[in-house]
Scaffold this motif. Structure first.
Motif, short mmCIF file in Angstrom:
data_model
loop_
_atom_site.label_atom_id
_atom_site.label_comp_id
_atom_site.label_asym_id
_atom_site.label_seq_id
_atom_site.Cartn_x
_atom_site.Cartn_y
_atom_site.Cartn_z
N GLY A 237 15.79 12.87 9.10
CA GLY A 237 14.91 12.49 8.00
C GLY A 237 14.87 11.01 7.74
N VAL A 238 15.22 10.19 8.76
CA VAL A 238 15.25 8.73 8.58
C VAL A 238 14.12 8.08 9.38
N ARG A 239 13.45 7.12 8.76
CA ARG A 239 12.48 6.29 9.46
C ARG A 239 12.82 4.83 9.19
N ASN A 240 13.18 4.10 10.25
CA ASN A 240 13.49 2.68 10.15
C ASN A 240 12.31 1.86 10.65
N VAL A 241 11.86 0.90 9.85
CA VAL A 241 10.65 0.15 10.16
C VAL A 241 10.95 -1.35 10.08
N VAL A 242 10.54 -2.08 11.11
CA VAL A 242 10.54 -3.54 11.07
C VAL A 242 9.10 -3.98 10.83
N LEU A 243 8.86 -4.71 9.76
CA LEU A 243 7.50 -5.05 9.39
C LEU A 243 6.76 -5.81 10.49
N GLN A 244 7.48 -6.62 11.24
CA GLN A 244 6.83 -7.41 12.29
C GLN A 244 6.35 -6.53 13.45
N ASP A 245 6.87 -5.30 13.54
CA ASP A 245 6.32 -4.36 14.53
C ASP A 245 4.95 -3.85 14.11
N ASP A 261 4.94 -8.64 -0.80
CA ASP A 261 4.43 -8.34 0.54
C ASP A 261 3.64 -7.03 0.52
N ARG A 262 2.32 -7.12 0.54
CA ARG A 262 1.48 -5.93 0.44
C ARG A 262 1.50 -5.10 1.72
N ILE A 263 1.93 -5.67 2.82
CA ILE A 263 2.14 -4.87 4.03
C ILE A 263 3.33 -3.93 3.80
N ALA A 264 4.39 -4.46 3.20
CA ALA A 264 5.52 -3.61 2.83
C ALA A 264 5.10 -2.59 1.78
N PHE A 265 4.29 -3.01 0.81
CA PHE A 265 3.84 -2.08 -0.23
C PHE A 265 3.06 -0.91 0.39
N HIS A 266 2.23 -1.21 1.39
CA HIS A 266 1.47 -0.15 2.04
C HIS A 266 2.40 0.85 2.71
N GLU A 267 3.47 0.36 3.31
CA GLU A 267 4.45 1.25 3.94
C GLU A 267 5.22 2.05 2.90
N VAL A 268 5.46 1.46 1.73
CA VAL A 268 6.08 2.22 0.64
C VAL A 268 5.18 3.39 0.25
N ALA A 269 3.90 3.12 0.09
CA ALA A 269 2.96 4.18 -0.27
C ALA A 269 2.93 5.27 0.80
N ASN A 270 2.96 4.87 2.07
CA ASN A 270 3.02 5.86 3.15
C ASN A 270 4.27 6.72 3.07
N ALA A 277 -0.62 9.39 4.87
CA ALA A 277 -0.33 8.04 5.35
C ALA A 277 -1.46 7.51 6.22
N THR A 278 -1.68 6.22 6.14
CA THR A 278 -2.66 5.55 6.98
C THR A 278 -1.96 4.41 7.72
N PRO A 279 -2.47 4.02 8.87
CA PRO A 279 -1.79 2.98 9.66
C PRO A 279 -1.62 1.68 8.88
N THR A 280 -0.44 1.10 9.00
CA THR A 280 -0.17 -0.19 8.39
C THR A 280 -0.38 -1.28 9.44
N THR A 281 -1.24 -2.24 9.11
CA THR A 281 -1.55 -3.36 10.02
C THR A 281 -1.57 -4.64 9.18
N CYS A 282 -1.87 -5.74 9.83
CA CYS A 282 -2.00 -6.99 9.10
C CYS A 282 -3.10 -6.90 8.05
N ALA A 283 -4.11 -6.06 8.29
CA ALA A 283 -5.20 -5.91 7.34
C ALA A 283 -4.76 -5.20 6.06
N SER A 284 -3.59 -4.59 6.07
CA SER A 284 -3.11 -3.88 4.88
C SER A 284 -2.87 -4.84 3.73
N VAL A 285 -2.77 -6.12 4.01
CA VAL A 285 -2.59 -7.09 2.95
C VAL A 285 -3.78 -7.10 1.99
N PHE A 286 -4.93 -6.61 2.46
CA PHE A 286 -6.12 -6.57 1.63
C PHE A 286 -6.32 -5.23 0.94
#
Length: 287
Positions: A237-245, A261-270, A277-286
């Motif tokens: 039940g663990v998911r480890n994420v590096v934001l730069q990936d 960091d809204r990229i991190a925020f998007h991953e929190v929501a996911n 969940a929706t894919p997190t990309t650089c565009a997630s900042v918007f």
């Protein structure tokens, strides 16, 4: 960046820790002198889409408002009931929290979760924590019955396996009295040093407990919880994420990843709603 400047970062952090531990109460703002946060609404009832309230757990030196001026509105605007708490207060040190012993802070978290569940009528909550706030809830889950009340824990740059502060803590034995100062005035810092008694107890027998989903969000530019991969957890039940990936352009370090960091925020929501969940990309900042 010059190597000597990079080396000063952890030294500054350690000196700040010692300074904050000795700050007189008169030099800081009153803890309750805060603007309306827009969350911590105890009349909020979780919706069918988001049936669990979210409890935000600040980091060391943080508090229930300043740590969450970015993420709390982000989640609230997406329909979540959002709550935050202050924990780990030390006598005579207002505003800067998360400094007391981790075990006692976990007890404060347990009481706060009970309060939130009673107010919202929910049977479980989700926890999102930054730095110490991503590690400390694991004590609550493992030793204080929290697993029965928590569906998911999202750690943002959590100190799960401690930190060397880029190796600086290895120098403590060479400075007699400094380690005692940290233990006496800022026990939470001592608890987060690699190999501490607290972390040894917490991680013995496995990183996770059954029934809880874990997500760890890390940045490779973290200069506080080092090495950054020490933040990761092992277990089901663990998911480890590096934001730069997800976005190579994300330059957030330890503070930025939790504050804005809204990229991190998007991953929190996911992590809170993996079914949608929706894919997190650089565009997630918007987003």
């Amino acid at each position: 960046m010059l190597p000597w400047i990079r080396a000063l970062r952890p030294l500054t952090a350690l000196l700040l820790a010692a300074a904050v531990a000795l700050v007189p109460a008169t030099t800081a703002h009153a803890a309750d002198a805060r603007p309306d946060s827009g969350w911590n609404d105890y009349t909020c009832k979780p919706s069918a889409a988001h049936p669990r309230p979210v409890v935000l757990v600040h980091g060391t030196f943080g508090n229930s408002v300043d740590n969450w001026l970015g993420l709390a509105p982000y989640l609230k605007n997406r329909g979540y009931c959002v709550f935050s708490l202050d924990y780990g207060q030390l006598p005579g040190v207002p505003l800067f929290n998360g400094l007391g012993p981790v075990e006692k802070s976990a007890e404060q978290l347990a009481a706060h979760v009970d309060k939130v569940l009673a107010a919202t009528g929910a049977s479980e909550t989700d926890l999102v924590g930054h730095s110490q706030g991503g590690m400390m809830p694991r004590y609550y889950l493992k030793f204080l019955g929290g697993a029965a009340e928590v569906n998911a824990l999202v750690g943002i740059a959590p100190s799960n396996h401690g930190t060397t502060l880029s190796g600086l803590t290895n120098l403590l034995p060479y400075f007699p009295g400094v380690e005692d100062l940290l233990n006496e005035h800022t026990p939470a810092l001592a608890d987060q040093v690699v190999g501490s008694d607290l972390l040894t107890k917490l991680n013995a027998g496995g990183d996770t407990v059954p029934g809880v989903r874990y997500t760890v969000l890390a940045t490779k530019y973290d200069e506080v919880v080092t090495p950054y991969r020490s933040q990761f957890l092992d277990g089901p039940g663990v998911r480890n994420v590096v934001l730069q990936d997800l976005c190579p352009l994300d330059l957030s370090e330890h503070l930025a990843i939790g504050l804005f960091d809204r990229i991190a925020f998007h991953e929190v929501a996911n992590a809170l709603d993996p079914a949608h969940a929706t894919p997190t990309t650089c565009a997630s900042v918007f987003g």
